[in-house]
Design a protein around this motif. Structure first.
Motif, PDB file in Angstrom:
ATOM      1  N   CYS A  47       0.828  -1.211   0.000  1.00  0.00           N
ATOM      2  CA  CYS A  47       0.000   0.000   0.000  1.00  0.00           C
ATOM      3  C   CYS A  47       0.863   1.262   0.000  1.00  0.00           C
ATOM      4  O   CYS A  47       0.558   2.236  -0.694  1.00  0.00           O
ATOM      5  CB  CYS A  47      -0.943   0.003   1.205  1.00  0.00           C
ATOM      6  N   CYS A  48       1.949   1.234   0.770  1.00  0.00           N
ATOM      7  CA  CYS A  48       2.838   2.406   0.832  1.00  0.00           C
ATOM      8  C   CYS A  48       3.516   2.682  -0.502  1.00  0.00           C
ATOM      9  O   CYS A  48       3.724   3.837  -0.873  1.00  0.00           O
ATOM     10  CB  CYS A  48       3.901   2.208   1.911  1.00  0.00           C
ATOM     11  N   ALA A  60      -6.092   2.057   3.270  1.00  0.00           N
ATOM     12  CA  ALA A  60      -6.135   1.067   2.186  1.00  0.00           C
ATOM     13  C   ALA A  60      -5.876  -0.331   2.744  1.00  0.00           C
ATOM     14  O   ALA A  60      -6.520  -1.306   2.333  1.00  0.00           O
ATOM     15  CB  ALA A  60      -5.116   1.413   1.110  1.00  0.00           C
ATOM     16  N   LEU A  61      -4.941  -0.425   3.687  1.00  0.00           N
ATOM     17  CA  LEU A  61      -4.641  -1.721   4.302  1.00  0.00           C
ATOM     18  C   LEU A  61      -5.868  -2.264   5.030  1.00  0.00           C
ATOM     19  O   LEU A  61      -6.224  -3.434   4.883  1.00  0.00           O
ATOM     20  CB  LEU A  61      -3.461  -1.593   5.266  1.00  0.00           C
ATOM     21  N   GLU A  63      -8.983  -1.529   4.479  1.00  0.00           N
ATOM     22  CA  GLU A  63      -9.979  -1.895   3.466  1.00  0.00           C
ATOM     23  C   GLU A  63      -9.606  -3.214   2.786  1.00  0.00           C
ATOM     24  O   GLU A  63     -10.476  -4.038   2.486  1.00  0.00           O
ATOM     25  CB  GLU A  63     -10.072  -0.768   2.433  1.00  0.00           C
ATOM     26  N   ALA A  64      -8.309  -3.433   2.570  1.00  0.00           N
ATOM     27  CA  ALA A  64      -7.855  -4.683   1.955  1.00  0.00           C
ATOM     28  C   ALA A  64      -8.211  -5.878   2.841  1.00  0.00           C
ATOM     29  O   ALA A  64      -8.692  -6.903   2.349  1.00  0.00           O
ATOM     30  CB  ALA A  64      -6.344  -4.628   1.701  1.00  0.00           C
ATOM     31  N   TYR A  65      -8.017  -5.728   4.153  1.00  0.00           N
ATOM     32  CA  TYR A  65      -8.353  -6.843   5.047  1.00  0.00           C
ATOM     33  C   TYR A  65      -9.857  -7.059   5.144  1.00  0.00           C
ATOM     34  O   TYR A  65     -10.315  -8.198   5.307  1.00  0.00           O
ATOM     35  CB  TYR A  65      -7.710  -6.665   6.423  1.00  0.00           C
ATOM     36  N   VAL A  66     -10.633  -6.015   5.007  1.00  0.00           N
ATOM     37  CA  VAL A  66     -12.090  -6.192   4.947  1.00  0.00           C
ATOM     38  C   VAL A  66     -12.428  -7.026   3.700  1.00  0.00           C
ATOM     39  O   VAL A  66     -13.253  -7.948   3.757  1.00  0.00           O
ATOM     40  CB  VAL A  66     -12.821  -4.827   4.934  1.00  0.00           C
ATOM     41  N   ASN A  67     -11.743  -6.692   2.588  1.00  0.00           N
ATOM     42  CA  ASN A  67     -11.950  -7.468   1.358  1.00  0.00           C
ATOM     43  C   ASN A  67     -11.504  -8.913   1.522  1.00  0.00           C
ATOM     44  O   ASN A  67     -12.150  -9.835   1.009  1.00  0.00           O
ATOM     45  CB  ASN A  67     -11.208  -6.821   0.188  1.00  0.00           C
ATOM     46  N   ALA A  90      -4.419  -6.232  -1.758  1.00  0.00           N
ATOM     47  CA  ALA A  90      -3.909  -4.967  -1.216  1.00  0.00           C
ATOM     48  C   ALA A  90      -3.558  -4.004  -2.340  1.00  0.00           C
ATOM     49  O   ALA A  90      -3.874  -2.809  -2.279  1.00  0.00           O
ATOM     50  CB  ALA A  90      -2.689  -5.228  -0.330  1.00  0.00           C
ATOM     51  N   ARG A  91      -2.899  -4.501  -3.361  1.00  0.00           N
ATOM     52  CA  ARG A  91      -2.505  -3.660  -4.500  1.00  0.00           C
ATOM     53  C   ARG A  91      -3.733  -3.059  -5.176  1.00  0.00           C
ATOM     54  O   ARG A  91      -3.801  -1.859  -5.439  1.00  0.00           O
ATOM     55  CB  ARG A  91      -1.697  -4.493  -5.493  1.00  0.00           C
TER      56      ARG A  91
END
Length: 191
Positions: A47-48, A60-61, A63-67, A90-91
């Motif tokens: 993400c960084c 973003a991180l 949100e990625a884990y929610v996904n 994550a990307r």
């Protein structure tokens, strides 16, 4: 011994992560915590790289884990390694966030005048081309053997002894021929 343990340990870690993702697909919160603990540093790095460090990357991180929680049942260990699958999520999340920003930091056009352009200017290129043309014309006025000596010495970087050996001539002769050729070139270029 470590060489054998390294790949085995990596394979075991990959298998544990795949099993944890399978458990997450069944709603296992403990397994989700384990996935997070094992992968959050790497995914934060992903993400960084896209968003830069800070709140945006952290969001973003998250949100990625929610996904990951919502899509864990889609993970297929036969198609991708667990970390590859997680990094892709994550990307994509970070890229979506970047696109959603929609804003770009721009500076006024006037500030561009202060930025130096390392490329030669058009007039410098024309001047260089003209000088190169003159040099080639002057080289053409030399005897073929002398022009070849000058080119080999100055364009290929051959030394006088190397030139003497190649031409099978004495060193003094080669030096004299090159000196006379350079004088002719100088006179031609100064006309």
């Amino acid at each position: 011994m470590d060489v054998v343990r390294g790949p085995v340990a990596a394979e075991e870690a990959r298998e544990r992560l795949a099993l944890a993702l399978s458990a997450v697909a069944r709603g296992d919160r403990t397994a989700f915590h384990d996935v997070y603990r094992r992968t959050s540093a790497k995914l934060y790095g992903v993400c960084c790289r896209i968003l830069g460090e800070g709140q945006d990357a952290e969001d973003a991180l998250q949100e990625a884990y929610v996904n990951v929680w919502r899509r864990a049942e889609r993970f297929d260990a036969s198609r991708a390694s667990p970390i590859t699958w997680l990094a892709a999520i994550a990307r994509n999340t970070a890229i979506d966030r970047l696109r959603a920003r929609g804003t770009r930091t721009t500076a006024p056009i006037d500030e561009a005048a202060d930025i130096a352009d390392p490329a030669p200017s058009a007039d410098a290129l024309l001047e260089d081309a003209g000088e190169a043309e003159r040099l080639h014309g002057c080289l053409a006025e030399l005897a073929d053997r002398d022009a070849a000596l000058v080119r080999t010495a100055f364009l290929e970087g051959a030394s006088y002894p190397e030139l003497a050996a190649r031409a099978d001539e004495p060193l003094g002769t080669i030096k004299s021929r090159i000196r006379r050729a350079l004088i002719k070139l100088r006179d031609c270029l100064c006309r």
